[in-house]
Design a protein around this motif. Structure first.
Motif, PDB file in Angstrom:
ATOM      1  N   VAL A 111      49.750  47.294  39.953  1.00 37.82           N
ATOM      2  CA  VAL A 111      50.237  46.062  40.089  1.00 37.82           C
ATOM      3  C   VAL A 111      51.311  45.639  39.026  1.00 37.82           C
ATOM      4  N   ALA A 112      52.253  44.846  39.529  1.00 31.01           N
ATOM      5  CA  ALA A 112      53.389  44.271  38.701  1.00 31.01           C
ATOM      6  C   ALA A 112      53.433  42.625  38.992  1.00 31.01           C
ATOM      7  N   SER A 113      53.953  42.345  37.930  1.00 33.91           N
ATOM      8  CA  SER A 113      53.889  40.661  37.773  1.00 33.91           C
ATOM      9  C   SER A 113      55.225  39.939  37.514  1.00 33.91           C
ATOM     10  N   ALA A 114      55.367  38.913  37.940  1.00 35.57           N
ATOM     11  CA  ALA A 114      56.732  38.116  37.523  1.00 35.57           C
ATOM     12  C   ALA A 114      56.362  36.583  37.912  1.00 35.57           C
ATOM     13  N   VAL A 115      57.254  35.773  37.166  1.00 34.86           N
ATOM     14  CA  VAL A 115      57.021  34.422  37.414  1.00 34.86           C
ATOM     15  C   VAL A 115      57.773  33.905  38.715  1.00 34.86           C
ATOM     16  N   ALA A 116      57.575  33.111  39.651  1.00 36.42           N
ATOM     17  CA  ALA A 116      58.395  32.815  40.608  1.00 36.42           C
ATOM     18  C   ALA A 116      59.055  31.662  40.299  1.00 36.42           C
ATOM     19  N   GLU A 117      60.367  31.881  40.910  1.00 34.40           N
ATOM     20  CA  GLU A 117      61.491  30.830  40.393  1.00 34.40           C
ATOM     21  C   GLU A 117      62.310  30.633  41.815  1.00 34.40           C
ATOM     22  N   VAL A 118      63.038  29.554  41.753  1.00 36.00           N
ATOM     23  CA  VAL A 118      63.925  29.067  42.904  1.00 36.00           C
ATOM     24  C   VAL A 118      64.801  29.846  42.890  1.00 36.00           C
ATOM     25  N   ASN A 119      65.732  30.000  43.923  1.00 35.44           N
ATOM     26  CA  ASN A 119      66.858  31.154  44.171  1.00 35.44           C
ATOM     27  C   ASN A 119      68.165  30.424  44.169  1.00 35.44           C
ATOM     28  N   SER A 120      68.196  28.921  44.068  1.00 35.46           N
ATOM     29  CA  SER A 120      69.580  28.483  43.866  1.00 35.46           C
ATOM     30  C   SER A 120      69.160  26.864  43.215  1.00 35.46           C
ATOM     31  N   GLU A 121      70.233  26.291  42.764  1.00 35.02           N
ATOM     32  CA  GLU A 121      70.168  25.102  42.277  1.00 35.02           C
ATOM     33  C   GLU A 121      71.380  23.971  42.902  1.00 35.02           C
ATOM     34  N   VAL A 122      71.015  22.599  42.975  1.00 30.06           N
ATOM     35  CA  VAL A 122      71.749  21.791  43.510  1.00 30.06           C
ATOM     36  C   VAL A 122      72.322  20.940  42.593  1.00 30.06           C
ATOM     37  N   ALA A 123      73.508  20.435  42.497  1.00 28.80           N
ATOM     38  CA  ALA A 123      74.006  19.675  41.347  1.00 28.80           C
ATOM     39  C   ALA A 123      74.835  18.395  42.534  1.00 28.80           C
ATOM     40  N   PRO A 124      74.931  17.263  42.206  1.00 29.10           N
ATOM     41  CA  PRO A 124      73.996  16.445  40.998  1.00 29.10           C
ATOM     42  C   PRO A 124      72.523  16.666  41.207  1.00 29.10           C
TER      43      PRO A 124
END
Length: 281
Positions: free
Chosen positions: A127-140
């Motif tokens: 088993v491997a583990s990691a924290v799920a994150e978004v893959n893009s950001e939007v500005a503003p």
């Protein structure tokens, strides 16, 4: 995967002598952008080439990637499948996929199995583990106002979509009327830091205030930004008042120069005033 049953001297089936190891690793873990958005994980592992007893692996059909926030994801009900690219995996062959729609900020555990062409499944990998994150950001990141726009004309505002992971990000933007996507959708981002400009246009058709959300969807992750605007008619736009000018001091109604001309009405008035004054003495 030679998972056909062994003969009586083989001490068990091939299903009991399954994969020696699946080296499960995570690559390009994505960065946190906002906890309110769906997260993603990039997962990759080295395809197995040997059975547990050392013979070559010859008939893998697919891999199952089990994932969960629990400590033991495999076996489990949450999994995705990836077709094997070849029946004879080459050494150090990497298999990758992206898990999307996860809860951002949550830690997920992942384990992989292999399934042969007969439908037999291997034991679970480590088993491997990691924290799920978004893959893009939007500005503003906050609401965007288009201000007051005359009906029959329009105004635009630009958003910037930025990739936060090493892979390829593809996406689209959408928004309901009276707003529209003017340019920049669909978009493709290659690598961390790559950006795309998405221009939104506001074209009012009434004087009502408009408020809605622009949706940016990238690799299965959707983020929204509030946009507002007010339509107005040309009649509502009053021309500016002229600059004020300084007027001279008002003249007294009696500030009239005397006149000696008998035909001038002012002379008659003066004569009547003098006559009235002399009678009063």
């Amino acid at each position: 995967m030679n998972m056909r049953r062994q003969n009586a001297e083989g001490y068990g089936s091939r299903c009991d002598r399954w994969i020696r190891a699946i080296g499960l690793t995570f690559t390009g873990i994505l960065l946190v952008a906002a906890s309110s958005h769906a997260g993603a994980l990039n997962v990759s592992w080295t395809a197995p080439t040997k059975n547990t007893e050392g013979s070559s692996l010859v008939d893998p059909a697919l891999y199952r990637v089990y994932y969960s926030t629990s400590a033991s994801p495999c076996p489990g009900s949450n999994f995705v499948q990836v077709a094997a690219s070849t029946l004879i995996p080459s050494p150090n062959q990497t298999v990758s996929l992206q898990l999307t729609g996860l809860a951002t900020g949550s830690t997920y555990r992942v384990s992989v199995t292999a399934v042969d062409t007969d439908g037999k499944e291997s034991a679970c990998s480590a088993v491997a583990s990691a924290v799920a994150e978004v893959n893009s950001e939007v500005a503003p990141t906050g609401p965007v106002s288009f201000g007051t726009v005359t009906i029959g004309s329009s105004a635009t505002r630009t958003f910037t979509v930025q990739s936060t992971h090493t892979g390829t990000t593809t996406g689209t933007a959408s928004v309901p009327a009276p707003f529209s996507i003017d340019s920049g959708s669909p978009f493709t981002l290659l690598g961390t830091g790559a950006t795309a400009a998405v221009t939104v246009r506001f074209t009012p058709t009434s004087t009502a205030a408009a408020s809605t959300s622009v949706s940016f969807t990238a690799n299965g992750d959707t983020q929204s930004r509030l946009v507002t605007g007010i339509g107005t008619t040309a009649a509502d736009t009053k021309p500016p008042l002229p600059p004020a000018t300084s007027a001279g001091p008002p003249q007294s109604p009696h500030a009239i120069e005397p006149s000696n001309d008998a035909d001038d009405p002012r002379a008659v008035i003066d004569w009547l005033l003098d006559r009235s004054s002399s009678r009063g003495r």
